[in-house]
Write an enzyme that holds these catalytic residues in place. Structure first.
Site, PDB file in Angstrom:
ATOM      1  N   HIS A  75      45.529 -17.154  37.907  1.00 30.65           N
ATOM      2  CA  HIS A  75      46.552 -16.140  37.686  1.00 30.65           C
ATOM      3  C   HIS A  75      46.034 -14.772  38.116  1.00 30.65           C
ATOM      4  CE1 HIS A  75      49.117 -18.386  34.442  1.00 30.65           C
ATOM      5  NE2 HIS A  75      48.896 -19.104  35.524  1.00 30.65           N
ATOM      6  N   TYR A 202      53.654 -11.505  27.796  1.00 31.21           N
ATOM      7  CA  TYR A 202      53.385 -10.896  26.495  1.00 31.21           C
ATOM      8  C   TYR A 202      54.591 -10.028  26.156  1.00 31.21           C
ATOM      9  CZ  TYR A 202      48.413 -12.198  26.549  1.00 31.21           C
ATOM     10  OH  TYR A 202      47.228 -12.885  26.546  1.00 31.21           O
ATOM     11  N   PRO A 295      43.654 -13.848  18.952  1.00 25.08           N
ATOM     12  CA  PRO A 295      43.742 -14.435  20.294  1.00 25.08           C
ATOM     13  C   PRO A 295      44.512 -13.612  21.304  1.00 25.08           C
ATOM     14  CG  PRO A 295      45.261 -15.516  18.789  1.00 25.08           C
ATOM     15  CD  PRO A 295      44.455 -14.574  17.953  1.00 25.08           C
ATOM     16  N   LYS A 299      39.898 -13.526  24.264  1.00 26.02           N
ATOM     17  CA  LYS A 299      38.467 -13.245  24.319  1.00 26.02           C
ATOM     18  C   LYS A 299      37.582 -14.274  23.614  1.00 26.02           C
ATOM     19  CE  LYS A 299      39.134 -10.789  26.854  1.00 26.02           C
ATOM     20  NZ  LYS A 299      38.604 -10.713  28.196  1.00 26.02           N
ATOM     21  N   TYR A 384      40.778  -7.461  30.135  1.00 26.74           N
ATOM     22  CA  TYR A 384      41.378  -8.792  30.046  1.00 26.74           C
ATOM     23  C   TYR A 384      40.708  -9.762  31.020  1.00 26.74           C
ATOM     24  CZ  TYR A 384      45.125 -12.193  29.190  1.00 26.74           C
ATOM     25  OH  TYR A 384      45.843 -13.305  28.823  1.00 26.74           O
TER      26      TYR A 384
END
Length: 391
Positions: A75, A202, A295, A299, A384
């Site tokens: 991704h 998200y 979550p 990480k 991220y």
């Protein structure tokens, strides 16, 4: 009392413990792994699904990348969404690194297969595990094996990869810890349906956060923000799909959410925890035994991989008479732990709604900033997609 002798005893056969045994073996260091659960249980645990670029690079370098390279879904970034708005953050354009969807269950299968082929000693389904003499140069672990026999493994070092409820963390005296418990949980849903998105969504929504993730081309993973103490059985399938459709923006700009058969549901409390130090005497901690993150920032598994990537060469050097890396392990690892803990908190508090209208305006302001400022977007992307191991 049956005795074994090895160089390193690893408590916990999850990804952190099994990867550490693999890395140590590559350096010629023998280890024995002990685990309270069965091999089948450990292999089937549905946990993290996002790997940072540095985690993928490490797994590939140490010979664990065949299926990962073939089957992982690369991704370039993620979508951030709130009502009537959806924005794509392209991590590759922003910081030159991607992320990979490859479930913890798949990593565990790869590790189990590799360690079994190498003849790794793993004692599953043990009870009464206890650590002894950790301040000496001959620490030991005692346990009762699956056949009811009392056993002792004597080693040069012990590594606790046994999570937050195992005996390793508690064996460190005068430890200090920091905790944050969040006032909401994640309702996790696994469904046999092709993902309705090419990358993770998200979503901030007045009804609560939602996440659209995936496990494969035919299996999707979803999360809904719910109150703490929620019983997953209290939600019907229709209620789940209606909530996901509303929060993820079904019908917004022509996007549709495809429902499917729900095969698993669970509720995950959200908390942050850091325990220090990560080393006392000849006992070292790695992964969830030392730290837990919510979550939201993906990480947890990556932190565990980074821990053991630092720890393996430190233990190898220590066993050869050079203690410098081992002496610095806790301080070095904790720099990355605290950075990832902050990022996970930041993502969590930006996206999860509260009953405070002031919080709502702060969250929306932050979302608009992250999606309109290249510098802000690059900061999210850098964290991220993952900082270098040893940061």
């Amino acid at each position: 009392m049956a005795d074994e002798r090895t160089q390193v005893v690893i408590v916990g056969a999850g990804p952190a413990g099994m990867l550490l045994s693999h890395l140590l073996a590559a350096d010629g260091v023998d280890s024995v792994v002990v685990e309270t659960r069965s091999e089948e249980y450990v292999a089937a645990r549905i946990r993290a699904g996002i790997l940072e670029q540095s985690s993928v690079d490490l797994l590939t370098e140490v010979g664990l990348g065949d299926r990962l390279t073939r089957d992982a879904d690369k991704h370039r970034g993620i979508y951030l969404q709130w009502p009537e708005e959806r924005h794509h953050l392209d991590f590759v354009d922003l910081v030159g690194r991607a992320v990979y969807v490859y479930g913890q269950t798949e990593i565990q299968k790869d590790l189990i297969d590799a360690r079994r082929a190498a003849g790794q000693v793993v004692h599953y389904e043990v009870t009464d595990t206890a650590l002894h003499d950790i301040e000496s140069d001959r620490p030991s672990v005692t346990f009762t094996d699956s056949e009811g026999r009392a056993r002792t493994v004597v080693a040069d070092a012990i590594v606790g990869c046994d999570g937050s409820f195992g005996p390793s963390r508690a064996a460190i005296p005068a430890r200090e810890s920091w905790d944050r418990t969040y006032p909401y949980s994640w309702f996790g849903i696994l469904a046999d349906v092709a993902p309705s998105t090419d990358e993770l969504i998200y979503a901030w929504h007045p009804d609560g956060f939602a996440l659209h993730s995936m496990r494969s081309e035919s299996v999707s993973r979803f999360y809904l923000q719910v109150p703490n103490g929620t019983d997953p059985a209290s939600w019907s399938d229709d209620q789940i799909w209606d909530a996901l459709a509303a929060r993820l923006g079904h019908g917004q700009n022509g996007w549709t959410l495809q429902p499917g058969q729900i095969t698993d549901r669970s509720v995950l409390p959200m908390r942050s925890h850091v325990s220090t130090p990560m080393r006392h005497g000849r006992l070292f901690l790695a992964g969830d035994a030392a730290h837990i993150v919510p979550p939201t920032g993906a990480k947890g598994l990556n932190l565990a991989i980074a821990d053991v990537a630092l720890l393996a060469p430190a233990l190898t050097a220590l066993l050869k008479g050079d203690p410098r890396l081992a002496d610095g392990y806790s301080e070095t690892a904790l720099r990355r732990v605290w950075r990832c803990t902050h990022f996970s908190w930041w993502m969590t508090t930006m996206l999860h709604t509260t009953e405070d209208p002031f919080d709502t305006q702060l969250q929306l302001s932050q979302l608009r900033w992250v999606t309109s400022s290249q510098h802000a977007a690059a900061g999210l992307a850098e964290n991220y997609a993952g900082l270098p191991i040893g940061f």
